[in-house]
Design a protein around this motif. Structure first.
Motif, PDB file in Angstrom:
ATOM      1  N   LEU A   1       0.829  -1.216   0.000  1.00 21.36           N
ATOM      2  CA  LEU A   1       0.000   0.000   0.000  1.00 21.36           C
ATOM      3  C   LEU A   1       0.860   1.261   0.000  1.00 21.36           C
ATOM      4  O   LEU A   1       0.541   2.239  -0.681  1.00 21.36           O
ATOM      5  N   ILE A   2       1.955   1.219   0.743  1.00 22.03           N
ATOM      6  CA  ILE A   2       2.867   2.367   0.758  1.00 22.03           C
ATOM      7  C   ILE A   2       3.472   2.565  -0.631  1.00 22.03           C
ATOM      8  O   ILE A   2       3.568   3.690  -1.126  1.00 22.03           O
ATOM      9  N   GLY A   3       3.865   1.465  -1.271  1.00 18.02           N
ATOM     10  CA  GLY A   3       4.390   1.547  -2.633  1.00 18.02           C
ATOM     11  C   GLY A   3       3.349   2.108  -3.593  1.00 18.02           C
ATOM     12  O   GLY A   3       3.662   2.938  -4.454  1.00 18.02           O
ATOM     13  N   LEU A   4       2.094   1.676  -3.447  1.00 13.32           N
ATOM     14  CA  LEU A   4       1.013   2.182  -4.293  1.00 13.32           C
ATOM     15  C   LEU A   4       0.800   3.678  -4.045  1.00 13.32           C
ATOM     16  O   LEU A   4       0.594   4.449  -4.980  1.00 13.32           O
ATOM     17  N   TRP A   5       0.868   4.081  -2.786  1.00 12.05           N
ATOM     18  CA  TRP A   5       0.721   5.500  -2.435  1.00 12.05           C
ATOM     19  C   TRP A   5       1.837   6.326  -3.073  1.00 12.05           C
ATOM     20  O   TRP A   5       1.598   7.394  -3.629  1.00 12.05           O
ATOM     21  N   GLU A   6       3.065   5.811  -3.003  1.00  7.87           N
ATOM     22  CA  GLU A   6       4.190   6.522  -3.625  1.00  7.87           C
ATOM     23  C   GLU A   6       4.002   6.619  -5.130  1.00  7.87           C
ATOM     24  O   GLU A   6       4.278   7.661  -5.727  1.00  7.87           O
ATOM     25  N   ALA A   7       3.519   5.551  -5.745  1.00  8.70           N
ATOM     26  CA  ALA A   7       3.263   5.579  -7.188  1.00  8.70           C
ATOM     27  C   ALA A   7       2.168   6.598  -7.506  1.00  8.70           C
ATOM     28  O   ALA A   7       2.270   7.356  -8.474  1.00  8.70           O
ATOM     29  N   PHE A   8       1.136   6.616  -6.693  1.00  2.00           N
ATOM     30  CA  PHE A   8       0.021   7.548  -6.854  1.00  2.00           C
ATOM     31  C   PHE A   8       0.509   9.000  -6.783  1.00  2.00           C
ATOM     32  O   PHE A   8       0.114   9.846  -7.586  1.00  2.00           O
TER      33      PHE A   8
ATOM     34  N   GLY B   1       3.396   7.706 -19.449  1.00  3.82           N
ATOM     35  CA  GLY B   1       2.881   6.358 -19.682  1.00  3.82           C
ATOM     36  C   GLY B   1       1.679   6.035 -18.831  1.00  3.82           C
ATOM     37  O   GLY B   1       1.075   6.895 -18.205  1.00  3.82           O
ATOM     38  N   ASP B   2       1.337   4.733 -18.820  1.00  5.46           N
ATOM     39  CA  ASP B   2       0.182   4.258 -18.076  1.00  5.46           C
ATOM     40  C   ASP B   2       0.524   4.053 -16.604  1.00  5.46           C
ATOM     41  O   ASP B   2       1.664   3.737 -16.245  1.00  5.46           O
ATOM     42  N   PHE B   3      -0.496   4.169 -15.769  1.00  4.28           N
ATOM     43  CA  PHE B   3      -0.291   4.024 -14.331  1.00  4.28           C
ATOM     44  C   PHE B   3      -0.055   2.567 -13.928  1.00  4.28           C
ATOM     45  O   PHE B   3       0.752   2.300 -13.036  1.00  4.28           O
ATOM     46  N   GLY B   4      -0.717   1.615 -14.564  1.00  7.58           N
ATOM     47  CA  GLY B   4      -0.623   0.204 -14.181  1.00  7.58           C
ATOM     48  C   GLY B   4       0.807  -0.319 -14.102  1.00  7.58           C
ATOM     49  O   GLY B   4       1.227  -0.822 -13.053  1.00  7.58           O
ATOM     50  N   PRO B   5       1.578  -0.225 -15.186  1.00  2.00           N
ATOM     51  CA  PRO B   5       2.965  -0.717 -15.130  1.00  2.00           C
ATOM     52  C   PRO B   5       3.821   0.047 -14.117  1.00  2.00           C
ATOM     53  O   PRO B   5       4.669  -0.533 -13.451  1.00  2.00           O
ATOM     54  N   PHE B   6       3.567   1.345 -13.989  1.00  2.82           N
ATOM     55  CA  PHE B   6       4.304   2.156 -13.033  1.00  2.82           C
ATOM     56  C   PHE B   6       3.990   1.698 -11.606  1.00  2.82           C
ATOM     57  O   PHE B   6       4.885   1.546 -10.764  1.00  2.82           O
ATOM     58  N   ALA B   7       2.717   1.446 -11.336  1.00  7.11           N
ATOM     59  CA  ALA B   7       2.302   0.974 -10.014  1.00  7.11           C
ATOM     60  C   ALA B   7       2.918  -0.397  -9.724  1.00  7.11           C
ATOM     61  O   ALA B   7       3.411  -0.638  -8.619  1.00  7.11           O
TER      62      ALA B   7
END
Length: 168
Positions: A37-44, A52-58
């Protein structure tokens, strides 16, 4: 009404769970779910739509955060726990993997100081360079080389004593 990150976390819940599974940390599910979740928050927070797209970055950010946590834990265990079973069960060599018994390592390393043990673990097991060890420990490269010199002297002496006992 849910915030956009709450919606995003629900959407990427399967990604976080799949990474926990693929990294083999299901025994510590809650901890690694939080790291995900922290990684997802940082990606967000860092995402740039123009790149680019958010999916691969996330995916890369979440997986990277979990791998980073695993690496930190391995380093911590290597230094603070001594020679844990995970570190000492196997050491890679050219022919595959050579199993070692924890008691044998403890026997050979019992004469070493804490700093000398740190050098053995970080140099031999973690394949770190002296400069990296010095930086991580907050000491000079000269100090790390001194640890190495003393550790090797003690290990050689111990090995020679062991060899003499075996010949008798």
């Amino acid at each position: 009404m849910k915030t956009s990150f709450e919606n995003l976390s629900l959407q990427f819940d399967p990604l976080i769970k799949s990474q926990i599974q693929s990294l083999g940390v299901t025994g510590r599910y809650d901890e690694y779910y939080q790291v995900g979740l922290i990684g997802l928050w940082e990606a967000f927070k860092r995402f740039d739509q123009n790149k680019g797209d958010f999916g691969p970055f996330a995916y890369r950010t979440v997986r990277g955060k979990m791998l980073e946590q695993l690496k930190k834990e391995a380093k911590y265990k290597a230094v603070h726990v001594g020679f844990s079973i995970e570190l000492t069960e196997t050491i890679p060599f050219e022919g595959g993997v050579l199993p070692l018994e924890n008691e044998v390592l403890e026997m050979y390393l019992s004469d070493l100081t804490l700093n000398q043990r740190k050098w053995v673990v970080k140099k031999i097991f973690l394949q770190m360079k002296e400069a990296e060890i010095a930086e991580e420990e907050g000491v000079s490269i000269h100090a790390v080389k001194s640890w190495r010199k003393q550790a090797l002297l003690k290990l050689r002496s111990r090995a020679e004593r062991h060899e003499i006992y075996q010949r008798k």
